[in-house]
Design an enzyme around this catalytic site. Structure first.
Site, PDB file in Angstrom:
ATOM      1  N   GLY A 124       0.868  -1.177   0.000  1.00  0.00           N
ATOM      2  CA  GLY A 124       0.000   0.000   0.000  1.00  0.00           C
ATOM      3  C   GLY A 124       0.897   1.217   0.000  1.00  0.00           C
ATOM      4  O   GLY A 124       1.780   1.341   0.863  1.00  0.00           O
ATOM      5  N   ALA A 125       0.697   2.101  -0.963  1.00  0.00           N
ATOM      6  CA  ALA A 125       1.647   3.200  -1.153  1.00  0.00           C
ATOM      7  C   ALA A 125       2.011   3.952   0.135  1.00  0.00           C
ATOM      8  O   ALA A 125       3.194   4.026   0.498  1.00  0.00           O
ATOM      9  CB  ALA A 125       1.100   4.153  -2.223  1.00  0.00           C
ATOM     10  N   ARG A 170      10.706  -1.185  -4.520  1.00  0.00           N
ATOM     11  CA  ARG A 170       9.521  -1.162  -5.412  1.00  0.00           C
ATOM     12  C   ARG A 170       9.487   0.224  -6.068  1.00  0.00           C
ATOM     13  O   ARG A 170       9.625   1.237  -5.389  1.00  0.00           O
ATOM     14  CB  ARG A 170       8.210  -1.409  -4.644  1.00  0.00           C
ATOM     15  CG  ARG A 170       8.066  -2.830  -4.104  1.00  0.00           C
ATOM     16  CD  ARG A 170       6.668  -3.062  -3.534  1.00  0.00           C
ATOM     17  NE  ARG A 170       5.675  -3.303  -4.612  1.00  0.00           N
ATOM     18  CZ  ARG A 170       4.356  -3.330  -4.393  1.00  0.00           C
ATOM     19  NH1 ARG A 170       3.881  -3.052  -3.178  1.00  0.00           N
ATOM     20  NH2 ARG A 170       3.512  -3.579  -5.389  1.00  0.00           N
ATOM     21  N   GLN A 196      -5.648  -8.708  -3.274  1.00  0.00           N
ATOM     22  CA  GLN A 196      -5.741  -7.741  -2.177  1.00  0.00           C
ATOM     23  C   GLN A 196      -7.216  -7.396  -1.861  1.00  0.00           C
ATOM     24  O   GLN A 196      -7.564  -7.123  -0.719  1.00  0.00           O
ATOM     25  CB  GLN A 196      -4.990  -6.436  -2.511  1.00  0.00           C
ATOM     26  CG  GLN A 196      -3.471  -6.559  -2.503  1.00  0.00           C
ATOM     27  CD  GLN A 196      -2.903  -6.861  -3.870  1.00  0.00           C
ATOM     28  OE1 GLN A 196      -3.535  -7.572  -4.670  1.00  0.00           O
ATOM     29  NE2 GLN A 196      -1.714  -6.354  -4.157  1.00  0.00           N
ATOM     30  N   ASP A 234      -0.921   4.885  -6.468  1.00  0.00           N
ATOM     31  CA  ASP A 234       0.482   4.683  -6.091  1.00  0.00           C
ATOM     32  C   ASP A 234       1.349   5.845  -6.533  1.00  0.00           C
ATOM     33  O   ASP A 234       2.398   6.094  -5.944  1.00  0.00           O
ATOM     34  CB  ASP A 234       0.991   3.369  -6.684  1.00  0.00           C
ATOM     35  CG  ASP A 234       0.318   2.188  -6.015  1.00  0.00           C
ATOM     36  OD1 ASP A 234      -0.809   1.848  -6.412  1.00  0.00           O
ATOM     37  OD2 ASP A 234       0.899   1.640  -5.053  1.00  0.00           O
ATOM     38  N   LYS A 291      -3.278  -0.174  -8.823  1.00  0.00           N
ATOM     39  CA  LYS A 291      -3.221  -1.606  -9.079  1.00  0.00           C
ATOM     40  C   LYS A 291      -3.748  -1.987 -10.456  1.00  0.00           C
ATOM     41  O   LYS A 291      -4.750  -1.411 -10.910  1.00  0.00           O
ATOM     42  CB  LYS A 291      -4.060  -2.311  -7.994  1.00  0.00           C
ATOM     43  CG  LYS A 291      -4.033  -3.815  -8.023  1.00  0.00           C
ATOM     44  CD  LYS A 291      -2.646  -4.389  -8.024  1.00  0.00           C
ATOM     45  CE  LYS A 291      -1.776  -3.796  -6.963  1.00  0.00           C
ATOM     46  NZ  LYS A 291      -0.340  -4.043  -7.144  1.00  0.00           N
TER      47      LYS A 291
HETATM   48  C1  LIG Z   1      -3.575   3.379  -0.310  1.00  0.00           C
HETATM   49  S1  LIG Z   1      -2.786   2.011  -1.035  1.00  0.00           S
HETATM   50  C2  LIG Z   1      -2.473   2.537  -2.663  1.00  0.00           C
HETATM   51  C3  LIG Z   1      -2.290   1.372  -3.635  1.00  0.00           C
HETATM   52  O1  LIG Z   1      -1.237   0.445  -3.275  1.00  0.00           O
HETATM   53  C4  LIG Z   1      -1.643  -0.881  -3.683  1.00  0.00           C
HETATM   54  O2  LIG Z   1      -0.653  -1.574  -4.384  1.00  0.00           O
HETATM   55  P1  LIG Z   1       0.119  -2.823  -3.661  1.00  0.00           P
HETATM   56  O3  LIG Z   1      -0.930  -3.670  -2.985  1.00  0.00           O
HETATM   57  O4  LIG Z   1       0.843  -3.533  -4.791  1.00  0.00           O
HETATM   58  O5  LIG Z   1       1.073  -2.167  -2.684  1.00  0.00           O
HETATM   59  C5  LIG Z   1      -2.814  -0.631  -4.594  1.00  0.00           C
HETATM   60  O6  LIG Z   1      -2.403  -0.209  -5.883  1.00  0.00           O
HETATM   61  C6  LIG Z   1      -3.483   0.470  -3.813  1.00  0.00           C
HETATM   62  O7  LIG Z   1      -4.535   1.047  -4.467  1.00  0.00           O
END
Ligand SMILES: CSC[C@H]1O[C@H](OP(=O)(O)O)[C@H](O)[C@@H]1O
Length: 350
Positions: free
Chosen positions: A53-54, A95, A200, A241, A252
């Site tokens: 999560g960003a 990342r 997720q 992100d 995502k």
């Molecule tokens: C507030 S979380 C923003 C964003 O991060 C997630 O990606 P990941 O699970 O690969 O870290 C996803 O894109 C969320 O929307």
């Protein structure tokens, strides 16, 4: 902290000189924490989506560089700062897409540059990491307020991935309006897309919303069009992100398709994110680095191979939604139209 928000475990916590992480890979079946004391462990935790999560990976990386600073041998402020710069570059390599990671470690490095001694640098690194976490919690609460104001009573909102409390310091971004709605006894519903390949949505968003008593329905990503066509969906709200200066937003994989479907069905599509997710150095989304991940995430499910050996696999973890498909950016400063984002640059966070 309200009882609902208290029910959710924090995903990132600084405690007794160590970083305590909730292992998000094990949810929803197991709530397991790990105590990290070395920056290499933090790098690996980000890479493997133990923390994800960003905003959450930005916060984790901030404590990662603080862990290094507190432990590093240094005979002068200059040598400590040189090591801090190397550690910043190292953490950023974990990342590439979520700008919050680079934003957090660069902010901490800049803050430490003005400190006069080794001890002051060490102390400032930790203080800045803690400030980033506290600011994110407040930013997400404000995003919740602005997002909630957009939704009619009893609204149903579709989302993808998890942009919830465990992806941030607290509340979440896309899910923040639902945490506030719960605190205020307001009834809202969520349609959560499962979010292949790492699920997720199925694993985290349903778990998070069910645990605070928000009505949530899980669908496969391929059902989104049918659900928009046959059910009342008042809005689509997703996280981000990295957002470029013109409002193009990376999120995502699958988000861009959801935006196209929302436009085709006349449903407003919103991106919820704090200003720490906006990359004002990028004119548009074409410059956003898209992380490509291990093919195993696609061809295996729980260790069971589902596709023939030796086939070609493409596994981009994100895609970019162009600004013309975005109704508004729900930020801590209010709902901003993409065309107006540029004029906020002067007041953007450092
Ligand atoms: C507030 S979380 C923003 C964003 O991060 C997630 O990606 P990941 O699970 O690969 O870290 C996803 O894109 C969320 O929307």
């Amino acid at each position: 902290m309200s009882d609902q928000a208290a029910r959710l475990p924090p995903s990132v916590e600084w405690r007794d000189g160590a970083l305590i992480l909730l292992d998000q890979r094990r949810l929803p079946l197991e709530v397991r924490y790990r105590r990290l004391t070395r920056v290499e462990e933090v790098w690996e935790a980000i890479k493997q989506l133990e923390v994800r999560g960003a905003p959450a990976i930005g916060i984790a990386a901030g404590f990662g560089i603080a862990l290094w600073a507190l432990d590093a041998e240094a005979d002068s402020p200059q040598s400590l700062l040189e090591g801090l710069e190397r550690t910043r570059v190292y953490l950023e390599s974990s990342r590439p897409t979520a700008v919050n990671l680079a934003w957090a470690v660069r902010r901490i490095f800049r803050a430490c540059q003005s400190e006069p001694s080794v001890a002051a640098i060490r102390a400032r690194a930790l203080l800045e990491a803690q400030a980033i976490q506290a600011e994110d919690a407040e930013a997400c609460r404000k995003i919740g307020e602005h997002g909630l104001a957009l939704l009619p009573a009893g609204a149903t909102v579709m989302t993808i991935c998890n942009a919830g409390a465990i992806a941030t310091a607290r509340y979440g971004t896309a899910l923040a309006p639902f945490h506030l709605a719960r605190e205020r006894g307001l009834e809202l519903s969520v349609i959560a897309c499962e979010t292949r390949p790492l699920l997720q949505g199925a694993r985290l968003t349903t778990w998070e919303l069910a645990s605070i008593g928000i009505d949530v329905t899980l669908i496969t990503d391929s059902m989104a069009a049918h659900v928009m066509k046959t059910r009342r969906i008042d809005a689509v709200i997703v996280g981000a992100d990295r957002i470029a200066r013109n409002g193009d937003s990376a999120n995502k994989i699958g988000t861009y398709g959801l935006a196209l479907l929302a436009r085709a069905h006349g449903i407003p599509f919103y991106v919820a994110a704090p200003f720490s997710t906006i990359d004002f150095e990028l004119a548009d989304g074409s410059g956003i680095p898209i992380e490509e991940r291990d093919e195993k995430e696609i061809v295996e499910i729980q260790g069971q191979r589902i596709a023939p050996e030796g086939i070609k696999v493409f596994n981009p973890a994100f895609d970019v939604t162009p600004n013309e498909l975005i109704e508004g950016l729900i930020t801590e400063r209010g709902v901003i139209r993409c065309a107006e984002l540029d004029c906020h640059q002067a007041r953007a966070m450092g």
